[in-house]
Design a protein around this motif. Structure first.
Motif, PDB file in Angstrom:
ATOM      1  N   LEU A   2     -17.582  12.586-102.088  1.00  0.00           N
ATOM      2  CA  LEU A   2     -18.606  11.597-102.725  1.00  0.00           C
ATOM      3  C   LEU A   2     -18.791  10.648-101.603  1.00  0.00           C
ATOM      4  CD1 LEU A   2     -16.885  10.875-106.176  1.00  0.00           C
ATOM      5  CD2 LEU A   2     -18.927  11.855-105.880  1.00  0.00           C
ATOM      6  N   ASN A   3     -19.865   9.980-101.834  1.00  0.00           N
ATOM      7  CA  ASN A   3     -20.376   8.676-100.916  1.00  0.00           C
ATOM      8  C   ASN A   3     -19.483   7.449-101.383  1.00  0.00           C
ATOM      9  OD1 ASN A   3     -21.849   5.957-101.445  1.00  0.00           O
ATOM     10  ND2 ASN A   3     -23.100   6.916 -99.814  1.00  0.00           N
ATOM     11  N   GLU A   4     -19.096   6.959-100.354  1.00  0.00           N
ATOM     12  CA  GLU A   4     -17.862   5.722-100.620  1.00  0.00           C
ATOM     13  C   GLU A   4     -18.407   4.775-101.876  1.00  0.00           C
ATOM     14  OE1 GLU A   4     -15.089   6.226 -99.071  1.00  0.00           O
ATOM     15  OE2 GLU A   4     -14.185   4.283 -99.594  1.00  0.00           O
ATOM     16  N   LYS A   5     -19.691   4.348-101.772  1.00  0.00           N
ATOM     17  CA  LYS A   5     -20.180   3.352-102.947  1.00  0.00           C
ATOM     18  C   LYS A   5     -19.851   4.023-103.999  1.00  0.00           C
ATOM     19  CE  LYS A   5     -23.941   0.575-103.814  1.00  0.00           C
ATOM     20  NZ  LYS A   5     -25.489   0.033-103.647  1.00  0.00           N
ATOM     21  N   MET A   6     -20.460   5.513-104.034  1.00  0.00           N
ATOM     22  CA  MET A   6     -20.577   6.075-105.454  1.00  0.00           C
ATOM     23  C   MET A   6     -19.093   6.491-106.081  1.00  0.00           C
ATOM     24  SD  MET A   6     -22.641   7.995-107.307  1.00  0.00           S
ATOM     25  CE  MET A   6     -22.221   7.081-108.614  1.00  0.00           C
ATOM     26  N   LYS A   7     -18.026   6.682-105.185  1.00  0.00           N
ATOM     27  CA  LYS A   7     -16.715   6.727-105.389  1.00  0.00           C
ATOM     28  C   LYS A   7     -16.178   5.732-105.931  1.00  0.00           C
ATOM     29  CE  LYS A   7     -12.397   7.390-103.339  1.00  0.00           C
ATOM     30  NZ  LYS A   7     -11.274   7.909-102.116  1.00  0.00           N
ATOM     31  N   ASN A   8     -16.275   4.424-105.440  1.00  0.00           N
ATOM     32  CA  ASN A   8     -15.913   3.132-105.865  1.00  0.00           C
ATOM     33  C   ASN A   8     -16.276   2.773-107.350  1.00  0.00           C
ATOM     34  OD1 ASN A   8     -14.215   2.891-103.540  1.00  0.00           O
ATOM     35  ND2 ASN A   8     -15.943   1.586-102.407  1.00  0.00           N
ATOM     36  N   ALA A   9     -17.608   3.049-107.305  1.00  0.00           N
ATOM     37  CA  ALA A   9     -18.284   2.793-108.802  1.00  0.00           C
ATOM     38  C   ALA A   9     -17.801   3.592-109.954  1.00  0.00           C
ATOM     39  CB  ALA A   9     -19.646   2.985-108.517  1.00  0.00           C
ATOM     40  N   LEU A  10     -17.413   4.777-109.415  1.00  0.00           N
ATOM     41  CA  LEU A  10     -16.995   5.769-110.426  1.00  0.00           C
ATOM     42  C   LEU A  10     -15.297   5.327-110.955  1.00  0.00           C
ATOM     43  CD1 LEU A  10     -18.294   9.183-109.117  1.00  0.00           C
ATOM     44  CD2 LEU A  10     -18.979   8.389-111.461  1.00  0.00           C
ATOM     45  N   THR A  11     -14.629   4.930-109.753  1.00  0.00           N
ATOM     46  CA  THR A  11     -13.280   4.651-110.013  1.00  0.00           C
ATOM     47  C   THR A  11     -13.213   3.412-110.682  1.00  0.00           C
ATOM     48  OG1 THR A  11     -12.838   5.595-107.871  1.00  0.00           O
ATOM     49  CG2 THR A  11     -11.103   3.854-108.666  1.00  0.00           C
ATOM     50  N   ASP A  12     -14.090   2.415-110.417  1.00  0.00           N
ATOM     51  CA  ASP A  12     -14.081   1.169-111.416  1.00  0.00           C
ATOM     52  C   ASP A  12     -14.544   1.660-112.639  1.00  0.00           C
ATOM     53  OD1 ASP A  12     -13.626  -0.358-108.981  1.00  0.00           O
ATOM     54  OD2 ASP A  12     -15.908  -1.069-108.973  1.00  0.00           O
ATOM     55  N   GLN A  13     -15.355   2.678-113.007  1.00  0.00           N
ATOM     56  CA  GLN A  13     -15.797   3.075-114.232  1.00  0.00           C
ATOM     57  C   GLN A  13     -14.630   3.739-115.191  1.00  0.00           C
ATOM     58  OE1 GLN A  13     -18.353   2.018-115.771  1.00  0.00           O
ATOM     59  NE2 GLN A  13     -17.760   2.585-117.606  1.00  0.00           N
TER      60      GLN A  13
END
Ligand code: OFO
Length: 171
Positions: A2-13
Motif C-alpha cells: 500500500l502507498n504509505e499515506k493510504m496505509k496510515n489513513a487505513l490504520t487510523d480508521q
C-alpha cells in the motif's frame, strides 16, 4: 503493498472503528444502568457491528501485504442526559465517520489505488444505512417526548434488534 499515506489513513480508521465500538459499548452500559434494556441491546448490536468494521479494515491492510501497528483507543464518555442526547451524539459520530470514509476515498483516488477505492464502497453504503437508522430513532424520541408509554414501546422495539455477522464475502 500500500502507498504509505493510504496505509496510515487505513490504520487510523481501524482505531476509529474500534473507538466507535467502545463508544457504543459505553452507551449500552448507560442504557442498562437506567433500565432501558432494549436500548442497551440495540447499542450492544451496534458495538458488535463496529468490531466487524474494525476487523474488516484490519484484515484488508494485512491482505495487501502490510503489517498493522495498532494505536491506543481513547476512553469513551460514560454519562448522558437522556436517550435523545445519546442518539444525537451517535448521529454526530456517524457523520464524522462518514467524513473519514470520504477522506479515505480521496486518498485512494489521489494515490490511484483502485483496489482500496473499491474496498471502501462497502463502507459508503454502510454509512448511509447507519445515519438513516440514527435519524429514525431521533425522530421517534422527539415524537415521544416525555411520554413514558412511548419510551417503553420504543425500548421494546429496539430490544428485537439482532446481530448478523458479516458474510464470508463481506468480512
Ligand atoms: Fe458506525 O460505522 Fe463503523 O464506525
Amino acid at each position: 503493498m500500500l502507498n504509505e499515506k493510504m496505509k496510515n489513513a487505513l490504520t487510523d480508521q481501524v482505531n476509529e472503528e474500534f473507538y466507535s465500538a467502545y463508544l457504543y459499548l459505553s452507551m449500552s452500559a448507560y442504557f442498562s444502568k437506567i433500565g432501558l434494556k432494549g436500548f442497551a441491546n440495540w447499542m450492544m448490536v451496534q458495538y458488535k457491528e463496529e468490531v466487524d468494521h474494525g476487523m474488516k479494515m484490519f484484515n484488508y491492510i494485512l491482505s495487501r501485504g502490510e503489517d498493522v501497528k495498532l494505536h491506543t483507543i481513547k476512553e469513551p464518555p460514560t454519562e448522558w442526559e437522556s436517550p435523545l442526547q445519546v442518539f444525537e451524539e451517535t448521529l454526530n459520530h456517524e457523520q464524522h465517520i462518514t467524513e473519514r470514509i470520504n477522506y479515505l476515498i480521496d486518498v485512494a483516488e489521489e494515490v490511484k489505488d483502485r483496489a482500496t477505492y473499491n474496498f471502501l464502497q462497502w463502507f459508503i453504503d454502510e454509512q448511509v444505512e447507519e445515519e438513516e437508522n440514527d435519524r429514525e430513532i431521533i425522530d421517534r424520541l422527539k415524537f415521544i417526548g416525555d411520554n413514558g408509554n412511548g419510551l417503553f414501546m420504543l425500548d421494546r422495539d429496539l430490544g428485537t434488534r439482532t446481530y448478523t455477522p458479516l458474510t464470508n464475502e463481506e468480512a
